[in-house]
Design a protein around this motif. Sequence first.
Motif, PDB file in Angstrom:
ATOM      1  N   TYR A 266      28.976  50.802  26.237  1.00  0.00           N
ATOM      2  CA  TYR A 266      29.676  50.789  27.356  1.00  0.00           C
ATOM      3  C   TYR A 266      29.218  51.791  28.480  1.00  0.00           C
ATOM      4  O   TYR A 266      28.846  51.161  29.741  1.00  0.00           O
ATOM      5  CB  TYR A 266      31.267  51.033  27.271  1.00  0.00           C
ATOM      6  CG  TYR A 266      32.175  51.066  28.318  1.00  0.00           C
ATOM      7  CD1 TYR A 266      32.808  49.625  28.790  1.00  0.00           C
ATOM      8  CD2 TYR A 266      32.156  51.855  29.386  1.00  0.00           C
ATOM      9  CE1 TYR A 266      33.608  49.593  29.980  1.00  0.00           C
ATOM     10  CE2 TYR A 266      33.237  51.777  30.476  1.00  0.00           C
ATOM     11  CZ  TYR A 266      33.856  50.475  30.665  1.00  0.00           C
ATOM     12  OH  TYR A 266      34.434  50.530  31.868  1.00  0.00           O
ATOM     13  N   SER A 267      28.898  52.935  28.169  1.00  0.00           N
ATOM     14  CA  SER A 267      28.166  53.818  29.178  1.00  0.00           C
ATOM     15  C   SER A 267      26.643  53.046  29.780  1.00  0.00           C
ATOM     16  O   SER A 267      26.425  53.279  31.082  1.00  0.00           O
ATOM     17  CB  SER A 267      27.708  55.195  28.684  1.00  0.00           C
ATOM     18  OG  SER A 267      26.878  54.911  27.519  1.00  0.00           O
ATOM     19  N   LEU A 268      26.005  52.614  28.743  1.00  0.00           N
ATOM     20  CA  LEU A 268      24.789  51.934  29.383  1.00  0.00           C
ATOM     21  C   LEU A 268      25.196  50.852  30.528  1.00  0.00           C
ATOM     22  O   LEU A 268      24.632  50.541  31.401  1.00  0.00           O
ATOM     23  CB  LEU A 268      23.812  51.180  28.278  1.00  0.00           C
ATOM     24  CG  LEU A 268      23.474  52.371  27.259  1.00  0.00           C
ATOM     25  CD1 LEU A 268      22.411  51.450  26.192  1.00  0.00           C
ATOM     26  CD2 LEU A 268      22.416  53.378  28.094  1.00  0.00           C
ATOM     27  N   TYR A 301      19.579  59.925  21.197  1.00  0.00           N
ATOM     28  CA  TYR A 301      18.727  59.170  21.935  1.00  0.00           C
ATOM     29  C   TYR A 301      19.267  59.646  23.603  1.00  0.00           C
ATOM     30  O   TYR A 301      20.247  59.597  23.556  1.00  0.00           O
ATOM     31  CB  TYR A 301      18.617  57.622  21.873  1.00  0.00           C
ATOM     32  CG  TYR A 301      17.624  57.430  20.621  1.00  0.00           C
ATOM     33  CD1 TYR A 301      16.518  56.883  20.691  1.00  0.00           C
ATOM     34  CD2 TYR A 301      18.686  57.389  19.435  1.00  0.00           C
ATOM     35  CE1 TYR A 301      15.731  56.885  19.508  1.00  0.00           C
ATOM     36  CE2 TYR A 301      17.821  57.081  18.251  1.00  0.00           C
ATOM     37  CZ  TYR A 301      16.342  56.662  18.118  1.00  0.00           C
ATOM     38  OH  TYR A 301      15.703  56.243  17.137  1.00  0.00           O
ATOM     39  N   ARG A 302      18.084  59.733  24.452  1.00  0.00           N
ATOM     40  CA  ARG A 302      18.408  59.823  25.806  1.00  0.00           C
ATOM     41  C   ARG A 302      17.818  58.822  26.475  1.00  0.00           C
ATOM     42  O   ARG A 302      16.571  58.484  26.264  1.00  0.00           O
ATOM     43  CB  ARG A 302      18.080  61.283  26.211  1.00  0.00           C
ATOM     44  CG  ARG A 302      18.787  62.151  25.786  1.00  0.00           C
ATOM     45  CD  ARG A 302      18.326  63.619  26.164  1.00  0.00           C
ATOM     46  NE  ARG A 302      19.135  64.901  25.378  1.00  0.00           N
ATOM     47  CZ  ARG A 302      18.851  66.009  25.590  1.00  0.00           C
ATOM     48  NH1 ARG A 302      18.158  66.402  26.358  1.00  0.00           N
ATOM     49  NH2 ARG A 302      19.441  67.126  24.694  1.00  0.00           N
ATOM     50  N   ILE A 303      18.471  58.215  27.543  1.00  0.00           N
ATOM     51  CA  ILE A 303      17.932  56.984  28.259  1.00  0.00           C
ATOM     52  C   ILE A 303      18.011  57.316  29.640  1.00  0.00           C
ATOM     53  O   ILE A 303      18.770  57.853  30.431  1.00  0.00           O
ATOM     54  CB  ILE A 303      18.989  55.927  27.995  1.00  0.00           C
ATOM     55  CG1 ILE A 303      18.912  55.269  26.662  1.00  0.00           C
ATOM     56  CG2 ILE A 303      18.173  54.735  28.898  1.00  0.00           C
ATOM     57  CD1 ILE A 303      20.059  55.903  25.959  1.00  0.00           C
ATOM     58  N   GLY A 304      16.483  57.415  30.366  1.00  0.00           N
ATOM     59  CA  GLY A 304      16.483  57.538  31.674  1.00  0.00           C
ATOM     60  C   GLY A 304      16.325  56.498  32.602  1.00  0.00           C
ATOM     61  O   GLY A 304      15.523  55.415  31.859  1.00  0.00           O
ATOM     62  N   GLY A 316      20.642  59.299  33.901  1.00  0.00           N
ATOM     63  CA  GLY A 316      20.649  59.598  32.407  1.00  0.00           C
ATOM     64  C   GLY A 316      21.914  59.189  31.495  1.00  0.00           C
ATOM     65  O   GLY A 316      22.976  59.669  32.069  1.00  0.00           O
ATOM     66  N   VAL A 317      21.728  58.805  30.461  1.00  0.00           N
ATOM     67  CA  VAL A 317      22.864  58.428  29.323  1.00  0.00           C
ATOM     68  C   VAL A 317      22.442  59.020  28.135  1.00  0.00           C
ATOM     69  O   VAL A 317      21.221  58.812  27.568  1.00  0.00           O
ATOM     70  CB  VAL A 317      23.090  56.987  29.360  1.00  0.00           C
ATOM     71  CG1 VAL A 317      23.846  56.825  28.021  1.00  0.00           C
ATOM     72  CG2 VAL A 317      23.625  56.319  30.644  1.00  0.00           C
TER      73      VAL A 317
END
Length: 391
Positions: A266-268, A301-304, A316-317
């Motif tokens: 959901y956050s993505l 995991y971190r997504i930029g 970022g998430v």
Amino acid sequence: MKRNRFSSRKRISADATELGRLAIGLAESGSRLEDLFWQNRLAELIDRLFHDGAEDDLTASLDRLFDTHAMAHDDLADIVEAQAESCVMSDRGQQFDVLLIAVPVLGWSRFSIPAATIPKSILQTLKVHLGAHVFAAGARFAIADYLYSPDQLPHSFVETWQLLQKLGAAALAGADLSVDGSSMPETNRFLSDTRYLVGALAVARGLPLFRWNEEDKSTREGCLKEWVRQGGPCLEPVLTGCAYQPLLADAYHAACRAADSASRPYSLNASVAFLQATLGQPPEELRAIVGSFHDKRLEEYRIGFGPRDSDVIYHGVVWPLLGIEDETTDVAGEIEGVLRKAGLKEVVVLDQQFPYEFCDDCGAPLYPNVEGETVHAEMPEQNDTPSQTLH
């Protein structure tokens, strides 16, 4: 809820030692009948510790078992959770099974996501739809008149049990629980976060708790569909300015875990929608960089997120690992699948391992860029936006 625990070598109390002994007995049991023997002994001791407010004994025993006996640790954690969220209460000579429940709501907003008192009229409407579509016919239930943020939920097993006692008594009395919102801790401002309705169900012993427990062939999926369709719109007045997605009510700890899991994709999706609206660019113009962050093991995991034509990171998430997920689980593939379904054409999954570090100055997570560096997420200066990370 089960969680990773740090090693503890301190001396522990007699009650904590006894909890460990009983849990090991349960883990090594060879029959259902013996299981029940150990479970009953554990339940009796745990209930006494709850009454005494002895959270330290529960934590110490779980810490020790985490180091020495993994199966016993999990068995004890399961029973502590069960005793914290369920009990038997009496009303007018009749016994009732009482269960603490939570109803998660995923939400995101460019502004703030409210955590606030729920007006009485809205609370009653929500109860009508929960009673019609989720809870078993004839169940008594009470709902706290507050929309909780994760920071405001009980922080310990004892606090969870205490909330169960209050809400269970309210359910049997046909009332709701009034919460003093002014005493609640402030919650941080995040782009995407979860809110919770919290309540208690009470049914005569042995009767169904939820609609899908009954014999009319209702399913969880059907109950969720009707709850979202008819109950969901009732939340709009208390979630002004937010996009939101209600989840299904369930036992307290199970509902919280389901929300933790559902909040990740959901956050993505929320991030893509937020960047598209804020920057005025379609998802095809964005790039996501996925990196794995390690301490002693893979932690998250971190997504930029940034533009395809630059190495800057706008947003970022954090995607934490849950349950049994580890290095052998294709979490990166799941993340990539969610992002591509959201419309991104360029998703870069980096092979390198990043240290589990945060900014020394502000404590914020650092996110990977396409060059394999970790950087702050910073929106363009003209945008007045909430914190660029997920709760």
